[in-house]
Design an enzyme around this catalytic site. Structure first.
Site, short mmCIF file in Angstrom:
data_model
loop_
_atom_site.label_atom_id
_atom_site.label_comp_id
_atom_site.label_asym_id
_atom_site.label_seq_id
_atom_site.Cartn_x
_atom_site.Cartn_y
_atom_site.Cartn_z
N LYS A 18 0.86 -1.18 0.00
CA LYS A 18 0.00 0.00 0.00
C LYS A 18 0.89 1.23 0.00
O LYS A 18 1.95 1.22 0.63
CB LYS A 18 -0.86 0.04 1.27
CG LYS A 18 -1.91 -1.05 1.33
CD LYS A 18 -2.75 -0.90 2.59
CE LYS A 18 -3.26 -2.25 3.04
NZ LYS A 18 -3.46 -2.39 4.46
N HIS A 165 0.15 -2.07 16.73
CA HIS A 165 -0.74 -0.94 16.45
C HIS A 165 -0.22 0.35 17.11
O HIS A 165 -0.98 1.29 17.34
CB HIS A 165 -2.17 -1.16 16.98
CG HIS A 165 -2.94 -2.25 16.31
ND1 HIS A 165 -3.83 -3.07 16.99
CD2 HIS A 165 -2.98 -2.65 15.02
CE1 HIS A 165 -4.37 -3.93 16.14
NE2 HIS A 165 -3.86 -3.71 14.93
N HIS A 193 -8.36 0.25 19.77
CA HIS A 193 -8.19 0.09 18.32
C HIS A 193 -8.87 -1.22 17.93
O HIS A 193 -8.34 -2.31 18.17
CB HIS A 193 -6.70 0.07 17.97
CG HIS A 193 -6.43 -0.17 16.50
ND1 HIS A 193 -5.89 0.78 15.67
CD2 HIS A 193 -6.65 -1.25 15.72
CE1 HIS A 193 -5.78 0.30 14.45
NE2 HIS A 193 -6.23 -0.94 14.45
N ASP A 267 -16.86 -10.24 10.28
CA ASP A 267 -17.22 -8.84 10.02
C ASP A 267 -18.35 -8.40 10.95
O ASP A 267 -19.42 -9.00 10.98
CB ASP A 267 -17.64 -8.70 8.55
CG ASP A 267 -17.72 -7.23 8.14
OD1 ASP A 267 -18.33 -6.43 8.88
OD2 ASP A 267 -17.19 -6.90 7.07
N MET A 268 -18.08 -7.34 11.72
CA MET A 268 -19.05 -6.88 12.72
C MET A 268 -20.38 -6.45 12.09
O MET A 268 -21.44 -6.57 12.70
CB MET A 268 -18.43 -5.75 13.55
CG MET A 268 -19.14 -5.44 14.84
SD MET A 268 -19.43 -6.88 15.91
CE MET A 268 -17.87 -7.01 16.82
N ARG A 269 -20.33 -5.95 10.84
CA ARG A 269 -21.58 -5.58 10.15
C ARG A 269 -22.49 -6.79 9.99
O ARG A 269 -23.69 -6.73 10.25
CB ARG A 269 -21.27 -5.01 8.76
CG ARG A 269 -20.79 -3.61 8.78
CD ARG A 269 -20.16 -3.24 7.47
NE ARG A 269 -18.90 -3.96 7.28
CZ ARG A 269 -17.92 -3.54 6.48
NH1 ARG A 269 -18.07 -2.45 5.77
NH2 ARG A 269 -16.80 -4.20 6.39
N VAL A 316 -14.16 -1.29 13.42
CA VAL A 316 -15.25 -1.54 14.37
C VAL A 316 -15.42 -0.33 15.30
O VAL A 316 -16.54 0.16 15.49
CB VAL A 316 -14.98 -2.82 15.20
CG1 VAL A 316 -16.04 -3.01 16.27
CG2 VAL A 316 -14.89 -4.04 14.28
N GLU A 318 -14.71 2.79 14.92
CA GLU A 318 -15.20 4.02 14.28
C GLU A 318 -16.65 3.89 13.82
O GLU A 318 -17.33 4.90 13.65
CB GLU A 318 -14.32 4.37 13.07
CG GLU A 318 -12.92 4.81 13.45
CD GLU A 318 -11.96 4.84 12.26
OE1 GLU A 318 -12.42 5.03 11.13
OE2 GLU A 318 -10.75 4.65 12.48
N ASN A 319 -17.09 2.64 13.57
CA ASN A 319 -18.39 2.46 12.92
C ASN A 319 -19.45 1.68 13.68
O ASN A 319 -20.64 1.86 13.43
CB ASN A 319 -18.18 1.74 11.57
CG ASN A 319 -17.33 2.55 10.63
OD1 ASN A 319 -17.69 3.65 10.25
ND2 ASN A 319 -16.17 2.02 10.28
N GLU A 369 -2.79 5.96 10.29
CA GLU A 369 -1.42 5.49 10.52
C GLU A 369 -0.45 6.04 9.49
O GLU A 369 0.70 6.35 9.80
CB GLU A 369 -1.40 3.95 10.51
CG GLU A 369 -2.08 3.38 11.75
CD GLU A 369 -2.45 1.91 11.62
OE1 GLU A 369 -3.48 1.63 10.97
OE2 GLU A 369 -1.75 1.06 12.15
P1 ADP Z 1 -7.71 -3.91 9.55
O1 ADP Z 1 -7.34 -4.48 10.88
O2 ADP Z 1 -7.78 -4.93 8.47
O3 ADP Z 1 -6.99 -2.63 9.18
P2 ADP Z 1 -10.09 -2.22 9.79
O4 ADP Z 1 -9.64 -1.27 10.81
O5 ADP Z 1 -10.27 -1.72 8.40
O6 ADP Z 1 -9.20 -3.54 9.76
O7 ADP Z 1 -11.45 -2.88 10.28
C1 ADP Z 1 -12.11 -3.85 9.52
C2 ADP Z 1 -13.33 -4.33 10.28
O8 ADP Z 1 -14.12 -3.23 10.65
C3 ADP Z 1 -14.26 -5.21 9.45
O9 ADP Z 1 -13.88 -6.56 9.50
C4 ADP Z 1 -15.59 -4.99 10.15
O10 ADP Z 1 -15.73 -5.94 11.21
C5 ADP Z 1 -15.47 -3.63 10.77
N1 ADP Z 1 -16.32 -2.62 10.13
C6 ADP Z 1 -16.05 -1.87 9.04
N2 ADP Z 1 -17.07 -1.05 8.75
C7 ADP Z 1 -18.03 -1.29 9.67
C8 ADP Z 1 -19.35 -0.77 9.91
N3 ADP Z 1 -19.88 0.17 9.14
N4 ADP Z 1 -20.03 -1.26 10.96
C9 ADP Z 1 -19.49 -2.22 11.75
N5 ADP Z 1 -18.27 -2.74 11.58
C10 ADP Z 1 -17.55 -2.29 10.55
#
Ligand code: ADP
Length: 387
Positions: A18, A165, A193, A267-269, A316, A318-319, A369
């Site tokens: 990346k 992290h 985090h 995935d939390m969604r 997770v 943030e969302n 980051e």
């Molecule tokens: P990484 O550790 O791969 O950098 P991220 O910080 O991008 O991961 O987090 C990815 C995870 O965030 C996904 O697997 C999902 O569980 C969660 N996630 C992303 N968007 C949402 C959302 N809108 N609602 C709930 N969980 C979310």
């Protein structure tokens, strides 16, 4: 002073590279991208080809590696051991020392090193800096960093808690202080985090005093596919009674555990969607995730003594509104008072989601980051050039 005000941040992982080109005067990103599936048939054959692709993409946009505006390259590096506790100007000796750390991070460090070596070949004259994921945690006291095992054995194999992290915990704890209108030295923050990988950190006056990941990123919170904490004798039991090999146990704990192991989804969604449909397995996975999170929250509250803010970050954090809600429910006696309406608001900005009278502020702070790596890289290069 030159007008070289851009930093290229490279994150060279095992199967992807990346990059973000960051303009330091305003934090904007003139270019960013991702090369995926390195080493897979039909895709990019290796890291050399991946880095060439990055260089070509930048050149095609008039932002090539030979641009006079480029001040430095900042590399994300995963494991710095006890040797690297600050951003480090890359030299042959530094690369060699990183090689010696490979046994501590066999999955990550080799790809980091390959990325660094190729980038140095492409621009041998340009300052390149490694920013380590472990570095921010180097301030942990021995009482938090040591495992309670035989000291000689621990030292012989470099077994201690390093944490990961770190770049994110550092960035988010500082941004949280800014959000409160205070200097980082003046506040104690618990950073959560919560991404696919997840970790908590207790940050006292800008310095990390404890974090939930350890020798490797497996310890601590329940994660997408990793177990987090467990009784270490489980490994012995699975080996002796279950006949699982070391590699099978490694795969089980790192890839088939956590949320995925508990309910089939990481995935939390998807998990919250299933819960809404009355899925009991998803509900239990969610409850186990939150229970572990609350134990760390309470633990770090006691470690810090006084907590000014709790900050949620990563996918997770943030969302996921329900995760924040459940993590903090019923903690009013600890001075934690979530504003339920503010918690529902979707935004990409750092923000407070606690009530005005909450003794402990609760914040959502999107992590960055790459910006943190760029700032540490740029800062070091400036210091060297003006010395
Ligand atoms: P990484 O550790 O791969 O950098 P991220 O910080 O991008 O991961 O987090 C990815 C995870 O965030 C996904 O697997 C999902 O569980 C969660 N996630 C992303 N968007 C949402 C959302 N809108 N609602 C709930 N969980 C979310």
């Amino acid at each position: 002073m030159t007008d070289a005000t851009r930093v290229l941040v490279l994150n060279s992982g095992s199967s992807s590279v990346k990059y973000q080109l960051i303009e330091m005067t305003d934090g904007s990103r003139p270019a960013s991208g991702l090369v995926e599936r390195i080493g897979e048939p039909g895709d990019c054959p290796d890291h050399t080809a991946a880095l060439d692709l990055v260089a070509d993409e930048l050149a095609a946009r008039g932002l090539g590696l030979d641009s006079p505006q480029l001040a430095a390259i900042g590399h994300r590096a995963v494991h710095g051991g006890t040797r690297f506790t600050a951003p480090t100007l890359i030299t042959d000796q530094v690369v060699q020392a990183m090689r010696e750390l490979i046994p501590l991070a066999p999955l990550h460090n080799p790809a980091n090193i390959t990325g660094i070596e190729i980038a140095r070949k492409l621009r041998p004259d340009l300052p390149q800096v490694a920013v380590f994921d472990t570095a921010f945690h180097a301030t942990m006291p021995e009482s938090a960093a040591r495992y309670a095992i035989d000291t000689a054995t621990a030292d012989r194999y470099s077994v201690r808690r390093y944490g990961f992290h770190g770049t994110s915990h550092q960035y988010v704890s500082r941004r949280t202080a800014e959000l409160l209108g205070k200097s980082p030295e003046a506040v104690n923050v618990i950073v959560l985090h919560l991404g696919n990988g997840a970790s908590a950190a207790a940050v006292a006056g800008g310095r990390c005093v404890d974090t939930s990941m350890g020798l490797t990123p497996l310890e601590g919170l329940v994660m997408g596919t990793r177990s987090g904490d467990l009784d270490p004798a489980i490994l012995l039991h699975l080996h002796r009674v279950g006949g699982l090999s070391v590699d099978e146990i490694d795969t089980l704990l790192n890839r088939r555990s956590g949320l995925a192991g508990l309910c089939g989804d990481n995935d939390m969604r998807e998990i919250t969607r299933r819960i809404a449909e009355g899925d009991e397995q998803a509900r239990l996975a969610f409850d186990i995730y939150v229970h572990r999170l609350r134990k760390y929250l309470g633990g770090y509250y006691a470690v810090l003594g006084r907590v000014d803010a709790i900050a949620f970050t990563a996918g997770v954090g943030e969302n996921a509104v329900p995760v924040r809600e459940a993590a903090l429910a019923g903690l009013e006696d600890l001075g934690i008072d979530l504003d339920h309406a503010l918690n529902q608001v979707r935004s990409t900005e750092p923000r407070l989601i606690s009530t005005p009278t909450s003794r402990v502020a609760v914040a959502v702070v999107p992590t960055d980051e790459e910006l943190e790596i760029a700032q540490q890289t740029f800062g070091l290069v400036r210091r060297i050039q003006s010395a």
